[in-house]
Scaffold this motif. Structure first.
Motif, mmCIF file in Angstrom:
data_model
loop_
_atom_site.group_PDB
_atom_site.id
_atom_site.type_symbol
_atom_site.label_atom_id
_atom_site.label_comp_id
_atom_site.label_asym_id
_atom_site.label_seq_id
_atom_site.Cartn_x
_atom_site.Cartn_y
_atom_site.Cartn_z
ATOM 1 N N THR A 1 5.205 1.386 4.151
ATOM 2 C CA THR A 1 4.369 0.199 4.073
ATOM 3 C C THR A 1 3.768 -0.162 5.416
ATOM 4 O OG1 THR A 1 4.275 -2.089 3.297
ATOM 5 C CG2 THR A 1 6.266 -1.428 4.452
ATOM 6 N N ARG B 1 9.133 -8.100 -4.079
ATOM 7 C CA ARG B 1 8.972 -8.107 -2.615
ATOM 8 C C ARG B 1 10.268 -8.514 -1.926
ATOM 9 N NH1 ARG B 1 3.346 -10.305 -0.263
ATOM 10 N NH2 ARG B 1 1.968 -9.261 -1.718
ATOM 11 N N TYR C 1 -0.690 -2.029 2.677
ATOM 12 C CA TYR C 1 -0.457 -1.023 1.645
ATOM 13 C C TYR C 1 1.037 -0.812 1.521
ATOM 14 C CZ TYR C 1 0.659 2.620 5.037
ATOM 15 O OH TYR C 1 1.244 3.344 6.031
ATOM 16 N N ILE C 2 1.440 -0.310 0.365
ATOM 17 C CA ILE C 2 2.853 0.023 0.155
ATOM 18 C C ILE C 2 2.905 1.209 -0.795
ATOM 19 C CG2 ILE C 2 3.170 -1.607 -1.752
ATOM 20 C CD1 ILE C 2 6.066 -2.036 -0.506
ATOM 21 N N ASP C 3 3.802 2.124 -0.512
ATOM 22 C CA ASP C 3 3.996 3.287 -1.355
ATOM 23 C C ASP C 3 5.496 3.505 -1.529
ATOM 24 O OD1 ASP C 3 3.101 5.392 -2.943
ATOM 25 O OD2 ASP C 3 3.266 6.828 -1.299
ATOM 26 N N ALA D 1 2.749 -3.862 6.638
ATOM 27 C CA ALA D 1 2.771 -5.245 6.194
ATOM 28 C C ALA D 1 3.185 -6.147 7.343
ATOM 29 C CB ALA D 1 3.757 -5.404 5.033
ATOM 30 N N GLU E 1 1.523 -5.409 -5.977
ATOM 31 C CA GLU E 1 1.500 -4.209 -5.140
ATOM 32 C C GLU E 1 2.739 -3.338 -5.318
ATOM 33 O OE1 GLU E 1 1.215 -7.227 -2.916
ATOM 34 O OE2 GLU E 1 -0.804 -7.048 -2.124
ATOM 35 N N ILE F 1 0.868 -7.637 2.635
ATOM 36 C CA ILE F 1 0.995 -6.182 2.499
ATOM 37 C C ILE F 1 -0.393 -5.551 2.595
ATOM 38 C CG2 ILE F 1 1.629 -4.303 0.947
ATOM 39 C CD1 ILE F 1 3.798 -6.109 -0.193
ATOM 40 N N ARG G 1 4.178 -0.835 10.640
ATOM 41 C CA ARG G 1 4.096 0.290 9.721
ATOM 42 C C ARG G 1 5.478 0.922 9.691
ATOM 43 N NH1 ARG G 1 3.311 5.770 9.694
ATOM 44 N NH2 ARG G 1 2.273 6.518 7.835
#
Length: 184
Positions: free
Chosen positions: A101, A148, A179-181, A103, A3, A177, A121
């Protein structure tokens, strides 16, 4: 890819100042310019040299999806390396990176405090030192758990410990996770 590595690749693509070639012929010709021979391009993509020649002349216009994906990945990996390198260097030395993120964060905390992990978040700007460590680890082929750990340490120091102003003995772990950006 994991990710975090995917998120870094997305951030790299956002730094393009021009889009890569869209047509199959244009992409193959771009790869020919970089790799110099049809044999080298064929080896890179895992197809026959004759297939590359057909793609270049336009005799074959629609390769199978797997080959199309490999062509796309090969072009993007070589597209605007100077622009990507400049953006990474700037992030690693001056501006840092922003991690967004959702997670589960697990904790190791002193007795008497809660250590239950929970979904959060977060959007946190990490200092350049963490960007440098993340890019170095990625270039050295680090696995997703190592990446990570670097992100978790950055979030721990920047967000949870607030730069050393609170939660001295808190250890943060990044799991599950959603999502992660990453942006830089």
């Amino acid at each position: 890819m994991g990710e975090i590595e995917d998120a870094i690749e997305r951030a790299d693509r956002e730094s393009f100042t021009r889009e890569p070639p869209k047509t199959l012929k244009g992409r193959i010709n771009f790869l020919m310019g970089k790799l110099k021979t049809t044999k080298a391009v064929a080896t890179e993509l895992g197809v026959s040299q004759r297939s590359i020649e057909r793609y270049r002349t336009g005799d074959r216009k629609t390769p199978p999806k797997g080959i199309t994906d490999r062509i796309d990945a090969a072009v993007r990996a070589r597209w605007q390396p100077v622009v990507r390198g400049r953006r990474r260097k700037q992030a690693a030395t001056a501006t840092g990176i922003t991690v967004e993120t959702r997670a589960r964060f697990g904790y190791t905390a002193p007795v008497g405090t809660t250590d239950d992990g929970r979904m959060r978040r977060l959007t946190v700007h990490l200092p350049p030192a963490y960007a440098q460590r993340l890019f170095d680890a990625q270039q050295q082929g680090a696995a997703d758990p190592e990446l990570r750990a670097i992100v978790a340490e950055g979030l721990q120091e920047t967000y949870f410990k607030d730069g050393g102003r609170r939660a001295d003995h808190l250890e943060v772990e990044l799991t599950d996770i959603d999502y992660i950006d990453v942006s830089f």
